[in-house]
Design a protein around this motif. Structure first.
Motif, mmCIF file in Angstrom:
data_model
loop_
_atom_site.group_PDB
_atom_site.id
_atom_site.type_symbol
_atom_site.label_atom_id
_atom_site.label_comp_id
_atom_site.label_asym_id
_atom_site.label_seq_id
_atom_site.Cartn_x
_atom_site.Cartn_y
_atom_site.Cartn_z
ATOM 1 N N ASP A 157 0.849 -1.220 0.004
ATOM 2 C CA ASP A 157 0.096 -0.218 0.094
ATOM 3 C C ASP A 157 0.795 1.215 -0.025
ATOM 4 N N ARG A 158 1.953 1.248 -1.073
ATOM 5 C CA ARG A 158 2.747 2.363 -0.953
ATOM 6 C C ARG A 158 2.764 3.201 -2.302
ATOM 7 N N ALA A 159 1.759 3.425 -2.972
ATOM 8 C CA ALA A 159 1.787 3.958 -4.168
ATOM 9 C C ALA A 159 2.359 5.489 -4.171
ATOM 10 N N ALA A 160 1.998 6.070 -3.110
ATOM 11 C CA ALA A 160 2.298 7.388 -3.016
ATOM 12 C C ALA A 160 3.913 7.742 -2.782
ATOM 13 N N SER A 161 4.396 6.602 -2.320
ATOM 14 C CA SER A 161 5.904 6.715 -2.087
ATOM 15 C C SER A 161 6.715 6.006 -3.124
ATOM 16 N N LEU A 162 6.201 4.918 -3.881
ATOM 17 C CA LEU A 162 6.836 3.999 -4.660
ATOM 18 C C LEU A 162 6.756 4.777 -6.164
ATOM 19 N N LEU A 163 5.506 5.042 -6.590
ATOM 20 C CA LEU A 163 5.510 5.560 -7.978
ATOM 21 C C LEU A 163 6.130 6.725 -8.316
ATOM 22 N N PRO A 164 6.488 7.481 -7.521
ATOM 23 C CA PRO A 164 7.435 8.741 -7.903
ATOM 24 C C PRO A 164 8.973 8.133 -8.142
ATOM 25 N N GLU A 165 9.300 7.340 -7.327
ATOM 26 C CA GLU A 165 10.612 6.702 -7.228
ATOM 27 C C GLU A 165 10.877 5.895 -8.624
ATOM 28 N N GLU B 143 -15.500 4.447 -18.392
ATOM 29 C CA GLU B 143 -16.066 5.741 -18.078
ATOM 30 C C GLU B 143 -15.206 6.161 -16.769
ATOM 31 N N ARG B 144 -15.184 5.329 -15.795
ATOM 32 C CA ARG B 144 -14.477 5.503 -14.768
ATOM 33 C C ARG B 144 -13.022 6.236 -14.696
ATOM 34 N N LEU B 145 -12.502 5.485 -15.476
ATOM 35 C CA LEU B 145 -10.820 5.593 -15.974
ATOM 36 C C LEU B 145 -10.690 7.107 -16.646
ATOM 37 N N ARG B 146 -11.719 7.333 -17.652
ATOM 38 C CA ARG B 146 -11.372 8.671 -18.224
ATOM 39 C C ARG B 146 -11.637 9.727 -17.192
ATOM 40 N N ALA B 147 -12.625 9.405 -16.330
ATOM 41 C CA ALA B 147 -12.932 10.529 -15.258
ATOM 42 C C ALA B 147 -11.752 10.773 -14.122
ATOM 43 N N LEU B 148 -11.228 9.548 -13.796
ATOM 44 C CA LEU B 148 -10.020 9.569 -12.807
ATOM 45 C C LEU B 148 -8.775 10.134 -13.441
ATOM 46 N N ILE B 149 -8.717 9.844 -14.790
ATOM 47 C CA ILE B 149 -7.457 10.658 -15.577
ATOM 48 C C ILE B 149 -7.575 12.276 -15.466
ATOM 49 N N ASP B 150 -8.863 12.571 -15.765
ATOM 50 C CA ASP B 150 -9.022 14.042 -15.585
ATOM 51 C C ASP B 150 -8.856 14.508 -14.362
ATOM 52 N N ASP C 131 -11.495 -1.208 -1.328
ATOM 53 C CA ASP C 131 -10.864 -0.262 -0.428
ATOM 54 C C ASP C 131 -9.568 0.518 -1.236
ATOM 55 N N VAL C 132 -9.274 0.473 -2.249
ATOM 56 C CA VAL C 132 -8.299 1.120 -3.172
ATOM 57 C C VAL C 132 -8.751 2.808 -3.080
ATOM 58 N N ASP C 133 -7.815 3.481 -2.713
ATOM 59 C CA ASP C 133 -8.008 4.965 -2.821
ATOM 60 C C ASP C 133 -7.612 5.559 -4.158
ATOM 61 N N TRP C 134 -8.760 5.215 -5.004
ATOM 62 C CA TRP C 134 -8.658 5.731 -6.468
ATOM 63 C C TRP C 134 -8.230 7.164 -6.437
ATOM 64 N N THR C 135 -8.703 8.152 -5.883
ATOM 65 C CA THR C 135 -8.476 9.500 -5.836
ATOM 66 C C THR C 135 -6.778 9.728 -5.723
ATOM 67 N N GLY C 136 -6.646 9.256 -4.607
ATOM 68 C CA GLY C 136 -5.087 9.083 -4.134
ATOM 69 C C GLY C 136 -3.971 8.616 -5.373
ATOM 70 N N LEU C 137 -4.381 7.346 -5.773
ATOM 71 C CA LEU C 137 -3.620 6.841 -6.806
ATOM 72 C C LEU C 137 -3.430 7.819 -7.785
ATOM 73 N N PHE C 138 -4.667 8.151 -8.660
ATOM 74 C CA PHE C 138 -4.562 8.745 -9.799
ATOM 75 C C PHE C 138 -4.062 10.416 -9.579
ATOM 76 N N ALA C 139 -4.010 10.923 -8.401
ATOM 77 C CA ALA C 139 -3.522 12.068 -7.942
ATOM 78 C C ALA C 139 -1.939 11.949 -8.156
ATOM 79 N N THR C 140 -1.464 10.899 -7.602
ATOM 80 C CA THR C 140 -0.015 10.379 -7.568
ATOM 81 C C THR C 140 0.427 10.107 -9.041
ATOM 82 N N LEU C 141 -0.377 9.540 -9.767
ATOM 83 C CA LEU C 141 0.009 9.347 -11.356
ATOM 84 C C LEU C 141 -0.034 10.533 -12.066
#
Length: 303
Positions: A185-193, A281-288, A238-248
């Motif tokens: 559960d480390r997307a916020a720290s791992l993905l930038p690396e 549809e959800r992925l397009r919205a999350l990308i935006d 339970d995945v935090d999709w808003t947080g994941l896509f903000a990191t992406l």
């Protein structure tokens, strides 16, 4: 911008291989990630496609107006059992050549070792890559790895260390959202690396099996080594999709033309069309949302 691809696994049992491009197009997808199929590259076995089938698939893809940006092979290249490993290298080598014939430059795969023999599996992985990596580099094919539950490496950071040890830009990382709670559960720290070594993100939801003091799932006998996870529709876990896509968004993944987002819901085959359209549809919205969050953070930093 990032490409959104359909994983056609829910359609494997009711449709032929050559139907998948039309299915993806009908559902609104521009891209298809080809997953292990008995007629092309089955799990753990030698690929069954010949030149004629590859040519037929290429034509169906072109006729449907979509692309196949990646193949997903699964072979036991990290098996601690040498006969299995040798067979997997032979099988994977053929898959690389099939990818080239199909005009595909990316393979998203798994390490495919054993957690109870992690040291032996890691050694087997590097031994296999001594053969596979020069072939991939020569053919211009990139290989991205997913630390899958019940593999010799499950934690995302440790998987990145293993990938980094190969010292090749032809090898990258697959981040699978439905493995979030197995991989740390480390997307916020791992993905930038990971930076541009993040090649693909798989989009399906899952429940956090650590909750309720480890009793969210009960499997018998107590203490067994089973890894339980789901591939649910976005929002059903339970995945935090808003947080994941903000990191992406912050890392630039959502703006990269070589990046791939794969919808891979496996839990509702009886509603596959409905779920596939919902996911798109959800992925397009999350990308935006993710791109907007990154833009707002950038504007705030400049203020």
């Amino acid at each position: 911008m990032v490409r959104i691809a359909l994983d056609p696994t829910p359609y494997h049992h009711d449709h032929g291989l050559l139907d998948f491009p039309d299915i993806a197009a009908r559902l609104g997808y521009d891209h298809l990630q080809l997953t292990p199929h008995a007629d092309f590259g089955p799990f753990y076995r030698y690929p069954k496609a010949d030149d004629a089938l590859v040519a037929a698939l290429r034509k169906r893809v072109a006729d449907a107006g979509i692309t196949i940006p990646a193949l997903l092979p699964v072979q036991r290249i990290s098996s601690p059992e040498e006969p299995q490993r040798e067979a997997a290298v032979r099988n994977f080598s053929r898959i690389i050549r099939l990818a080239v014939e199909l005009g595909v430059d990316t393979l998203n795969t798994e390490f495919s070792g054993r957690p109870e023999r992690s040291e032996d599996s890691e050694a087997a992985f590097y031994r296999s890559m001594e053969t596979l990596l020069p072939l991939a580099e020569r053919e211009g094919v990139r290989i991205n790895f997913d630390p899958h539950p019940d593999d010799f490496v499950e934690d995302g950071l440790e998987a990145w260390r293993i990938i980094r040890g190969l010292n090749s830009s032809s090898v990258g990382f697959v981040y699978v959202a439905s493995h979030t709670f197995h991989s740390g559960d480390r997307a916020a720290s791992l993905l930038p690396e990971l930076g541009d070594r993040l090649g693909a993100v798989y989009a399906a939801d899952t429940f956090d099996h650590h909750r309720s003091h480890g009793l969210r799932y009960i499997s018998n006998p107590p203490g067994n080594a089973a890894r339980v996870h789901q591939h649910l529709a976005i929002g059903d876990g339970d995945v935090d999709w808003t947080g994941l896509f903000a990191t992406l968004g912050r890392t630039g993944f959502l703006d990269r033309e070589d990046a791939i987002l794969v919808s891979n819901v496996f839990a509702e085959d009886e509603r596959a069309d409905e779920i596939s359209r919902f996911q798109l549809e959800r992925l397009r919205a999350l990308i935006d949302t993710g791109r907007a969050a990154a833009s707002n953070e950038g504007a705030g930093a400049d203020a």
